[in-house]
Design a protein around this motif. Structure first.
Motif, PDB file in Angstrom:
ATOM      1  N   THR A  32     -14.122   5.614  -0.535  1.00  0.00           N
ATOM      2  CA  THR A  32     -14.174   4.193  -0.866  1.00  0.00           C
ATOM      3  C   THR A  32     -15.362   3.494  -0.218  1.00  0.00           C
ATOM      4  OG1 THR A  32     -12.591   3.826   0.920  1.00  0.00           O
ATOM      5  CG2 THR A  32     -11.703   3.939  -1.314  1.00  0.00           C
TER       6      THR A  32
ATOM      7  N   LEU B 100     -16.774  -6.455  -0.771  1.00  0.00           N
ATOM      8  CA  LEU B 100     -15.529  -5.929  -1.320  1.00  0.00           C
ATOM      9  C   LEU B 100     -14.337  -6.230  -0.416  1.00  0.00           C
ATOM     10  CD1 LEU B 100     -14.832  -4.482  -3.920  1.00  0.00           C
ATOM     11  CD2 LEU B 100     -15.041  -2.297  -2.720  1.00  0.00           C
TER      12      LEU B 100
ATOM     13  N   VAL C 132     -11.423  -8.158  -2.344  1.00  0.00           N
ATOM     14  CA  VAL C 132     -10.124  -7.501  -2.518  1.00  0.00           C
ATOM     15  C   VAL C 132      -9.033  -8.256  -1.775  1.00  0.00           C
ATOM     16  CG1 VAL C 132      -8.803  -5.405  -2.024  1.00  0.00           C
ATOM     17  CG2 VAL C 132     -11.114  -5.225  -2.960  1.00  0.00           C
ATOM     18  N   ASN C 133      -9.357  -8.719  -0.588  1.00  0.00           N
ATOM     19  CA  ASN C 133      -8.369  -9.463   0.202  1.00  0.00           C
ATOM     20  C   ASN C 133      -7.918 -10.733  -0.519  1.00  0.00           C
ATOM     21  OD1 ASN C 133      -8.155 -11.693   2.817  1.00  0.00           O
ATOM     22  ND2 ASN C 133      -6.898  -9.848   2.847  1.00  0.00           N
TER      23      ASN C 133
ATOM     24  N   ASP D  36      -8.008 -11.287  -3.745  1.00  0.00           N
ATOM     25  CA  ASP D  36      -7.252 -10.933  -4.939  1.00  0.00           C
ATOM     26  C   ASP D  36      -5.842 -10.481  -4.581  1.00  0.00           C
ATOM     27  OD1 ASP D  36      -7.657 -10.885  -7.824  1.00  0.00           O
ATOM     28  OD2 ASP D  36      -7.184  -8.756  -7.697  1.00  0.00           O
ATOM     29  N   ILE D  37      -5.705  -9.758  -3.484  1.00  0.00           N
ATOM     30  CA  ILE D  37      -4.380  -9.313  -3.048  1.00  0.00           C
ATOM     31  C   ILE D  37      -3.528 -10.507  -2.639  1.00  0.00           C
ATOM     32  CG2 ILE D  37      -3.129  -8.064  -1.233  1.00  0.00           C
ATOM     33  CD1 ILE D  37      -5.312  -5.961  -1.277  1.00  0.00           C
TER      34      ILE D  37
ATOM     35  N   TYR E  37      -0.283  -5.649  -6.534  1.00  0.00           N
ATOM     36  CA  TYR E  37      -0.725  -4.566  -5.660  1.00  0.00           C
ATOM     37  C   TYR E  37       0.438  -3.828  -4.983  1.00  0.00           C
ATOM     38  CZ  TYR E  37      -5.553  -6.209  -6.046  1.00  0.00           C
ATOM     39  OH  TYR E  37      -6.797  -6.557  -6.513  1.00  0.00           O
TER      40      TYR E  37
ATOM     41  N   ASP F  20      -7.276  -2.636   3.386  1.00  0.00           N
ATOM     42  CA  ASP F  20      -6.828  -2.674   1.990  1.00  0.00           C
ATOM     43  C   ASP F  20      -7.941  -2.358   1.004  1.00  0.00           C
ATOM     44  OD1 ASP F  20      -4.227  -3.276   2.724  1.00  0.00           O
ATOM     45  OD2 ASP F  20      -4.505  -5.442   2.538  1.00  0.00           O
ATOM     46  N   PHE F  21      -9.168  -2.786   1.303  1.00  0.00           N
ATOM     47  CA  PHE F  21     -10.288  -2.550   0.377  1.00  0.00           C
ATOM     48  C   PHE F  21     -10.810  -1.124   0.460  1.00  0.00           C
ATOM     49  CE2 PHE F  21     -12.591  -3.064   4.242  1.00  0.00           C
ATOM     50  CZ  PHE F  21     -13.885  -2.605   4.065  1.00  0.00           C
TER      51      PHE F  21
ATOM     52  N   ASN G  34      -5.703   0.429  -4.404  1.00  0.00           N
ATOM     53  CA  ASN G  34      -6.007  -1.006  -4.419  1.00  0.00           C
ATOM     54  C   ASN G  34      -7.272  -1.294  -5.204  1.00  0.00           C
ATOM     55  OD1 ASN G  34      -3.768  -1.452  -2.812  1.00  0.00           O
ATOM     56  ND2 ASN G  34      -4.948  -1.579  -0.909  1.00  0.00           N
ATOM     57  N   LEU G  35      -8.272  -0.428  -5.059  1.00  0.00           N
ATOM     58  CA  LEU G  35      -9.522  -0.632  -5.776  1.00  0.00           C
ATOM     59  C   LEU G  35      -9.336  -0.449  -7.279  1.00  0.00           C
ATOM     60  CD1 LEU G  35     -12.242   0.974  -3.480  1.00  0.00           C
ATOM     61  CD2 LEU G  35     -11.537  -1.409  -3.685  1.00  0.00           C
TER      62      LEU G  35
ATOM     63  N   TYR H  30      -7.920  -3.697  -8.359  1.00  0.00           N
ATOM     64  CA  TYR H  30      -8.915  -4.764  -8.256  1.00  0.00           C
ATOM     65  C   TYR H  30      -9.950  -4.665  -9.376  1.00  0.00           C
ATOM     66  CZ  TYR H  30     -12.815  -7.607  -6.847  1.00  0.00           C
ATOM     67  OH  TYR H  30     -13.824  -8.537  -6.871  1.00  0.00           O
TER      68      TYR H  30
END
Length: 217
Positions: free
Chosen positions: A94, A108, A112-113, A115-116, A123, A133-134, A139-140, A143
């Protein structure tokens, strides 16, 4: 009789050597010949966006940044970092994507944070941790499926695979290279394990677990 035994041993030894070469080639320990878009009359995709305003379009920027990252020869190890991004020469699959996007203007970890936090049920995360998390493939996948352009997972459509794209496998992720094999199938820039010799490899035709192909837009 001795000659027969000798020739038999030579044949067995020859088969063994060829088998070893084949295995090493399949696992990319022996470099594969690389081709470019021009070899297949494929037009290189250029993004209309330059997120960080550096004069380089996003698609090219991401690809360049990924190549810069792997040139540091990161060692494979899964670790937790209090500041999110690895800072000690180690990393996992990742991180190839995260560093590629980061220097193109896409943080990212932050993206990502956010969006979560706004879509936690999507998620299926109970305890949000911005720093890790990213760096999780699942998770990706969620996302990128939610926030980027989803493209074909059919590798026979070679013109639709462009350097700088993101490819996600069942438990792995990487960036599509601008180099291709003799069939036009692109190489993948990724970091899979500590035994990997090269980061840019001809692996796409060997995988049957592609779950996503995305492009930043």
């Amino acid at each position: 009789m001795k000659k027969k035994v000798f020739y038999t041993l030579v044949i067995i030894f020859g088969i063994l050597i060829l088998s070893i070469i084949y295995i090493l080639y399949q696992f990319n320990y022996i470099p594969h010949k690389k081709y470019s878009n021009e070899d297949f009359d494929i037009k290189t995709y250029i993004s209309q966006v330059d997120k960080d305003g550096d004069g380089i379009d996003d698609q090219t920027d991401i690809l360049n940044n990924v190549k810069n990252y792997i040139s540091t020869n990161p060692k494979y190890k899964s670790k937790y970092y209090a500041n999110g991004y690895p800072d000690d020469g180690y990393g996992v699959c990742t991180d190839v994507v995260a560093f590629g996007l980061k220097d193109a203007g896409y943080d990212l970890m932050q993206l990502v944070n956010e969006d979560i936090k706004n879509n936690q049920q999507e998620y299926n995360i109970e305890n949000i941790d911005k720093n890790i998390d990213f760096r999780r493939v699942n998770n990706l996948k969620i996302y990128f499926a939610r926030n980027t352009v989803s493209l074909t997972t059919d590798i026979s459509k070679i013109e639709e695979w462009q350097g700088g794209d993101i490819v996600i496998f069942n438990k792995h992720i990487g960036i599509v290279s601008d180099k291709r094999n003799k069939n036009g199938t692109p190489f993948i820039i990724h970091h899979a394990n500590q035994f990997q010799k090269y980061y840019e490899e001809d692996i796409l035709e060997l995988r049957n677990d592609i779950v996503g192909h995305y492009r930043i837009s």
